[in-house]
Design an enzyme around this catalytic site. Sequence first.
Site, PDB file in Angstrom:
ATOM      1  N   HIS A   1      -7.515  -5.433  -0.470  1.00  0.00           N
ATOM      2  CA  HIS A   1      -6.390  -4.581  -0.068  1.00  0.00           C
ATOM      3  C   HIS A   1      -5.839  -5.146   1.234  1.00  0.00           C
ATOM      4  O   HIS A   1      -6.090  -4.624   2.336  1.00  0.00           O
ATOM      5  CB  HIS A   1      -6.869  -3.135   0.112  1.00  0.00           C
ATOM      6  CG  HIS A   1      -5.744  -2.149   0.195  1.00  0.00           C
ATOM      7  ND1 HIS A   1      -4.985  -1.812  -0.900  1.00  0.00           N
ATOM      8  CD2 HIS A   1      -5.239  -1.444   1.244  1.00  0.00           C
ATOM      9  CE1 HIS A   1      -4.076  -0.925  -0.530  1.00  0.00           C
ATOM     10  NE2 HIS A   1      -4.194  -0.700   0.765  1.00  0.00           N
TER      11      HIS A   1
ATOM     12  N   ASP B   1      -9.185  -5.651  -4.928  1.00  0.00           N
ATOM     13  CA  ASP B   1      -8.707  -4.552  -4.081  1.00  0.00           C
ATOM     14  C   ASP B   1      -9.669  -3.369  -4.212  1.00  0.00           C
ATOM     15  O   ASP B   1      -9.847  -2.831  -5.299  1.00  0.00           O
ATOM     16  CB  ASP B   1      -7.297  -4.136  -4.521  1.00  0.00           C
ATOM     17  CG  ASP B   1      -6.621  -3.180  -3.555  1.00  0.00           C
ATOM     18  OD1 ASP B   1      -7.313  -2.326  -2.971  1.00  0.00           O
ATOM     19  OD2 ASP B   1      -5.391  -3.274  -3.404  1.00  0.00           O
TER      20      ASP B   1
ATOM     21  N   SER C   1       0.836  -1.192   0.000  1.00  0.00           N
ATOM     22  CA  SER C   1       0.000   0.000   0.000  1.00  0.00           C
ATOM     23  C   SER C   1       0.880   1.255   0.000  1.00  0.00           C
ATOM     24  O   SER C   1       1.714   1.418  -0.889  1.00  0.00           O
ATOM     25  CB  SER C   1      -0.959  -0.035   1.192  1.00  0.00           C
ATOM     26  OG  SER C   1      -1.946   0.969   1.065  1.00  0.00           O
TER      27      SER C   1
END
Length: 303
Positions: free
Chosen positions: A264, A236, A105
């Site tokens: 995610h 995601d 991320s």
Amino acid sequence: MPSRELVQVSPQVELCVQAFGHRDGPAVLLIGGASRSMDWWDIGFCDRLAEATGGLVIRYDHRDTGESTWYPPGHPDYTFADLAADAIAILDALGLERAHLVGLSMGGQLAQVAALRESERVASLTLIATSPQPRAPDLPPTTGPLQAHYDTAVPPDWTDRAAVIEYVVAQDRAYAADWPPQEEAVTRERAAAVADRTACVQASHTNHYAMRGHARWRDRLGTLRMPALVLHGTHDPLFTIEHGIALAAEIPGARLLRLPGVGHELPRRSWDTVIPAIATHITDSTNRKDQRWPTASEPETHG
């Protein structure tokens, strides 16, 4: 379990680090996402990755998370670029010349910037659930359900441990593609550990979103000359799969590995795919004869 230690990365900043494995193999630095301490890199994941690579796997607390230096809530005295520089400063503090960067991320974005700034220090990149540029107009935005969660989530009383844990669990549930009971149990246990270990819980959940960002770096990704692996969940909700596709397309020679049914997140059910993929990527990168990767102005050779 290896002990954690504080390392000095600047006169004013100490970061808490923990290393798994052996220094006689390749060094792997794990870079977490926004507001995430080292705890979100599961110990089991670190142990397995260290065994698979035969090297040293390092996880650490960003500024404002865990036991690292923290700042008053809402007033981070650092920038996105400073967090990227921290990754290289950790290598300096540990006496490591180069490392394989694995970022998730925001950590994947920090890894990109670190590689662009200090290419000779980065042996390879593994970029998980990330993007070549946040809020890029040509890439899909956050999905509707996740945006609805953001719009309705109410910050907890940061002094209430139970409320903080519930807040974190709800956030991770919104990020996940699937949420079996065992995943919630793992997340709840980890959130409790983080709440107990973090110097200032409020700062850890707010300051990364209050810091100044970094100038656009996407148009320079084509200058990278280290091996890159992009791992991206097909479900995601924050950075949709199109972000992973674009990232892999814009880094020369990068390989994209789609993670079916993953959001995610880096759930345990993905480890049997993710860990061998990262280990193979690192081994292949380490075994290249030319360990000094060419600059943008030099031809890339495969000897």
